[in-house]
Design a protein around this motif. Structure first.
Motif, mmCIF file in Angstrom:
data_model
loop_
_atom_site.group_PDB
_atom_site.id
_atom_site.type_symbol
_atom_site.label_atom_id
_atom_site.label_comp_id
_atom_site.label_asym_id
_atom_site.label_seq_id
_atom_site.Cartn_x
_atom_site.Cartn_y
_atom_site.Cartn_z
ATOM 1 N N VAL A 33 0.853 -1.192 0.000
ATOM 2 C CA VAL A 33 0.000 0.000 0.000
ATOM 3 C C VAL A 33 0.887 1.239 0.000
ATOM 4 O O VAL A 33 2.028 1.196 0.474
ATOM 5 C CB VAL A 33 -0.957 0.032 1.217
ATOM 6 N N PRO A 34 0.392 2.356 -0.544
ATOM 7 C CA PRO A 34 1.219 3.553 -0.578
ATOM 8 C C PRO A 34 1.067 4.433 0.660
ATOM 9 O O PRO A 34 -0.036 4.578 1.192
ATOM 10 C CB PRO A 34 0.688 4.298 -1.814
ATOM 11 N N THR A 35 2.172 4.983 1.120
ATOM 12 C CA THR A 35 2.118 6.108 2.041
ATOM 13 C C THR A 35 2.306 7.355 1.195
ATOM 14 O O THR A 35 3.187 7.391 0.317
ATOM 15 C CB THR A 35 3.173 6.013 3.159
ATOM 16 N N VAL A 36 1.473 8.363 1.422
ATOM 17 C CA VAL A 36 1.346 9.462 0.473
ATOM 18 C C VAL A 36 1.461 10.815 1.167
ATOM 19 O O VAL A 36 0.849 11.045 2.218
ATOM 20 C CB VAL A 36 -0.015 9.389 -0.270
ATOM 21 N N GLU A 37 2.248 11.697 0.563
ATOM 22 C CA GLU A 37 2.342 13.087 1.005
ATOM 23 C C GLU A 37 1.701 13.959 -0.070
ATOM 24 O O GLU A 37 1.984 13.781 -1.262
ATOM 25 C CB GLU A 37 3.808 13.474 1.204
ATOM 26 N N ILE A 38 0.830 14.882 0.339
ATOM 27 C CA ILE A 38 0.101 15.714 -0.625
ATOM 28 C C ILE A 38 0.327 17.185 -0.294
ATOM 29 O O ILE A 38 0.007 17.636 0.815
ATOM 30 C CB ILE A 38 -1.409 15.399 -0.593
ATOM 31 N N MET A 39 0.880 17.914 -1.249
ATOM 32 C CA MET A 39 1.068 19.359 -1.096
ATOM 33 C C MET A 39 0.230 20.075 -2.158
ATOM 34 O O MET A 39 0.530 20.017 -3.351
ATOM 35 C CB MET A 39 2.538 19.743 -1.236
ATOM 36 N N ILE A 40 -0.844 20.696 -1.713
ATOM 37 C CA ILE A 40 -1.739 21.427 -2.606
ATOM 38 C C ILE A 40 -1.308 22.887 -2.644
ATOM 39 O O ILE A 40 -0.973 23.482 -1.608
ATOM 40 C CB ILE A 40 -3.198 21.300 -2.125
ATOM 41 N N PHE A 41 -1.320 23.468 -3.826
ATOM 42 C CA PHE A 41 -0.803 24.827 -3.988
ATOM 43 C C PHE A 41 -1.873 25.865 -3.638
ATOM 44 O O PHE A 41 -2.534 26.430 -4.501
ATOM 45 C CB PHE A 41 -0.273 25.012 -5.413
ATOM 46 N N ASN A 42 -1.999 26.108 -2.329
ATOM 47 C CA ASN A 42 -2.865 27.182 -1.853
ATOM 48 C C ASN A 42 -2.054 28.473 -1.759
ATOM 49 O O ASN A 42 -0.872 28.523 -2.142
ATOM 50 C CB ASN A 42 -3.504 26.806 -0.514
ATOM 51 N N ALA A 43 -2.667 29.519 -1.241
ATOM 52 C CA ALA A 43 -1.993 30.822 -1.183
ATOM 53 C C ALA A 43 -0.710 30.757 -0.355
ATOM 54 O O ALA A 43 0.298 31.387 -0.700
ATOM 55 C CB ALA A 43 -2.949 31.871 -0.611
ATOM 56 N N THR A 44 -0.721 29.990 0.744
ATOM 57 C CA THR A 44 0.450 29.896 1.609
ATOM 58 C C THR A 44 1.616 29.217 0.896
ATOM 59 O O THR A 44 2.756 29.693 0.933
ATOM 60 C CB THR A 44 0.104 29.119 2.893
ATOM 61 N N VAL A 45 1.345 28.096 0.250
ATOM 62 C CA VAL A 45 2.397 27.367 -0.463
ATOM 63 C C VAL A 45 2.972 28.223 -1.588
ATOM 64 O O VAL A 45 4.198 28.298 -1.776
ATOM 65 C CB VAL A 45 1.854 26.032 -1.010
ATOM 66 N N ARG A 46 2.106 28.892 -2.335
ATOM 67 C CA ARG A 46 2.590 29.750 -3.430
ATOM 68 C C ARG A 46 3.490 30.861 -2.891
ATOM 69 O O ARG A 46 4.536 31.172 -3.469
ATOM 70 C CB ARG A 46 1.405 30.348 -4.194
ATOM 71 N N LYS A 47 3.091 31.477 -1.777
ATOM 72 C CA LYS A 47 3.874 32.572 -1.205
ATOM 73 C C LYS A 47 5.255 32.085 -0.745
ATOM 74 O O LYS A 47 6.276 32.745 -0.983
ATOM 75 C CB LYS A 47 3.115 33.187 -0.027
ATOM 76 N N LEU A 48 5.297 30.923 -0.101
ATOM 77 C CA LEU A 48 6.566 30.384 0.362
ATOM 78 C C LEU A 48 7.507 30.079 -0.794
ATOM 79 O O LEU A 48 8.718 30.332 -0.720
ATOM 80 C CB LEU A 48 6.329 29.115 1.177
ATOM 81 N N ILE A 49 6.969 29.551 -1.887
ATOM 82 C CA ILE A 49 7.805 29.243 -3.054
ATOM 83 C C ILE A 49 8.322 30.523 -3.697
ATOM 84 O O ILE A 49 9.512 30.617 -4.046
ATOM 85 C CB ILE A 49 7.015 28.381 -4.060
ATOM 86 N N LEU A 50 7.477 31.527 -3.827
ATOM 87 C CA LEU A 50 7.903 32.794 -4.421
ATOM 88 C C LEU A 50 8.969 33.480 -3.574
ATOM 89 O O LEU A 50 9.870 34.130 -4.102
ATOM 90 C CB LEU A 50 6.701 33.718 -4.607
ATOM 91 N N GLU A 51 8.879 33.315 -2.256
ATOM 92 C CA GLU A 51 9.831 33.956 -1.342
ATOM 93 C C GLU A 51 11.033 33.059 -1.021
ATOM 94 O O GLU A 51 11.834 33.385 -0.152
ATOM 95 C CB GLU A 51 9.105 34.350 -0.050
ATOM 96 N N GLU A 52 11.141 31.945 -1.727
ATOM 97 C CA GLU A 52 12.262 31.012 -1.570
ATOM 98 C C GLU A 52 12.371 30.461 -0.153
ATOM 99 O O GLU A 52 13.464 30.185 0.349
ATOM 100 C CB GLU A 52 13.578 31.678 -2.002
ATOM 101 N N LYS A 53 11.222 30.250 0.495
ATOM 102 C CA LYS A 53 11.198 29.687 1.853
ATOM 103 C C LYS A 53 10.790 28.216 1.797
ATOM 104 O O LYS A 53 9.850 27.773 2.470
ATOM 105 C CB LYS A 53 10.244 30.499 2.733
#
Length: 382
Positions: free
Chosen positions: A300-320
């Motif tokens: 069976v798979p163990t799964v990590e899910i990262m959905i691109f909400n406003a927080t995730v987008r902001k962290l990526i843009l700010e290189e955090k």
């Protein structure tokens, strides 16, 4: 590429031909194995329920290896093997009246030929039968953007993507176009129109295939593995221009996938690339396959899910990027989860045992606390 009637006749007659190597593929199927490994001076090895075991026969010598492998390779793949030291293609073989497909990689190692083949299921399972989180259904409903499946080889990425595409096929009237090297799962059209193109057989290379794709009116695209800069550039461009694009990438977790993508490009392009990722990526799913303790289910798979909400987008843009794991943990209400949450759920549902969970847990202490029902308060991430 022109199509020659003689070539077509040879192609279809080849499918009916009996190959010496097919007896090994039949053994793999009858053992319910996932992979077949061939190495000179070793007996054939199969992976069953995640464990490697020898077949009951003698070692393969150089002469036999060359004979049985080259017999299933066409001229193009022999040339690729000679030029690059490796070749990928598909093979099929009949077992008890059922045709099975295999994804084959032929390699050279220390002056000898070798082979690894992955058995491909004849049917595409539903997401729930793969024991995947229901939030993945939502990722099939986007009209545009990119969804990436991350994981190491053998983590089930291709099966998960096939199940997601088949969900689209069953529920929407869309055009699905795939570019694969090689084609793995064969789809049966339900509501969707589906075109599957194999690199080298249906189109010269990936670049040409993507150039054609934008003129072929696709709604949903599968672009295979993100191996290089060209692949990701063309895929993100397709997402930007109104297509829903699925792909796979070798990365160990959802947050680390961002760095894996950036590594494909020079540093001077990273700022623009971060913007493209932040505004076009919809979700990154990372998964690993674990031994199951359920009867009749091997893994069976163990799964990590990262959905691109406003927080995730902001962290990526700010290189955090180091704070993305925190964003996943506080995004549970939006369908996100990290590996610790996934492992906790699998243990509580008795799909895996505690020993397996602790063996693969990224943070053993966090998993122990989670299983005791102790919540760890997350720090501010912005």
């Amino acid at each position: 590429m022109s199509i020659d009637i003689g070539d077509l006749s040879a192609k279809f007659s080849k499918k009916k031909k009996e190959y010496e190597i097919d007896k090994l593929f039949r053994a793999l199927v009858k053992l319910s194995g996932s992979d077949l490994h061939l190495k000179v001076d070793r007996p054939p090895v199969v992976r069953v329920k995640g464990e490697l075991q020898n077949l009951n026969r003698g070692p393969i010598d150089d002469e036999e290896m060359t004979r049985i492998i080259l017999a299933i390779m066409d001229e193009r793949n022999r040339r690729i093997l000679n030029d690059t030291g490796g070749a990928d293609f598909s093979h099929q073989c009949e077992v008890d009246g059922v045709t099975w497909r295999f994804r084959v990689n032929v390699l050279q190692q220390m002056g000898h030929l070798g082979m690894v083949a992955r058995r491909i299921n004849n049917f595409i399972p539903d997401l729930e039968k793969l024991h995947l989180p229901p939030s993945l259904y939502e990722q099939c409903k986007h009209s545009q953007g990119m969804v990436l499946l991350a994981g190491v080889t053998g983590s089930g990425k291709s099966t998960t993507i096939a199940s997601m595409l088949n969900y689209v096929n069953r529920h929407y009237r869309k055009h699905i176009l795939t570019l694969e090297d090689p084609i793995e799962f064969l789809f049966t059209e339900e509501k969707c129109l589906i075109n599957q193109r194999e690199i080298g057989q249906d189109v010269v290379d990936f670049g040409i295939g993507m150039k054609h794709a934008v003129r072929e009116d696709p709604d949903v695209m599968l672009v295979g593995e993100m191996r290089d800069r060209e692949t990701f550039e063309t895929a993100i461009h397709a997402a930007e221009t109104g297509h829903l694009v699925f792909g796979t990438i070798h990365a160990s977790s959802a947050p680390s996938t961002i760095g894996r993508i950036l590594d494909l490009f020079p540093a001077t392009m990273h700022r623009a690339l971060r913007s493209a990722i932040a505004f076009n990526m919809k979700c990154i799913v990372a998964q690993k396959l674990l031994p199951s303790c359920m009867e009749g289910v091997s893994r069976v798979p163990t799964v990590e899910i990262m959905i691109f909400n406003a927080t995730v987008r902001k962290l990526i843009l700010e290189e955090k990027d180091t704070k993305l794991s925190d964003a996943i943990r506080i995004g549970i209400s939006e369908g996100m989860q990290d590996f610790t949450m996934s492992l906790k759920s699998l243990v509580e549902m008795k799909k895996i045992d505690r020993a397996t969970a602790f063996e693969v847990a990224p943070n053993v202490e966090s998993l122990k606390m989670a299983l005791k029902g102790i919540e760890v308060k997350e720090p501010g991430i912005l």
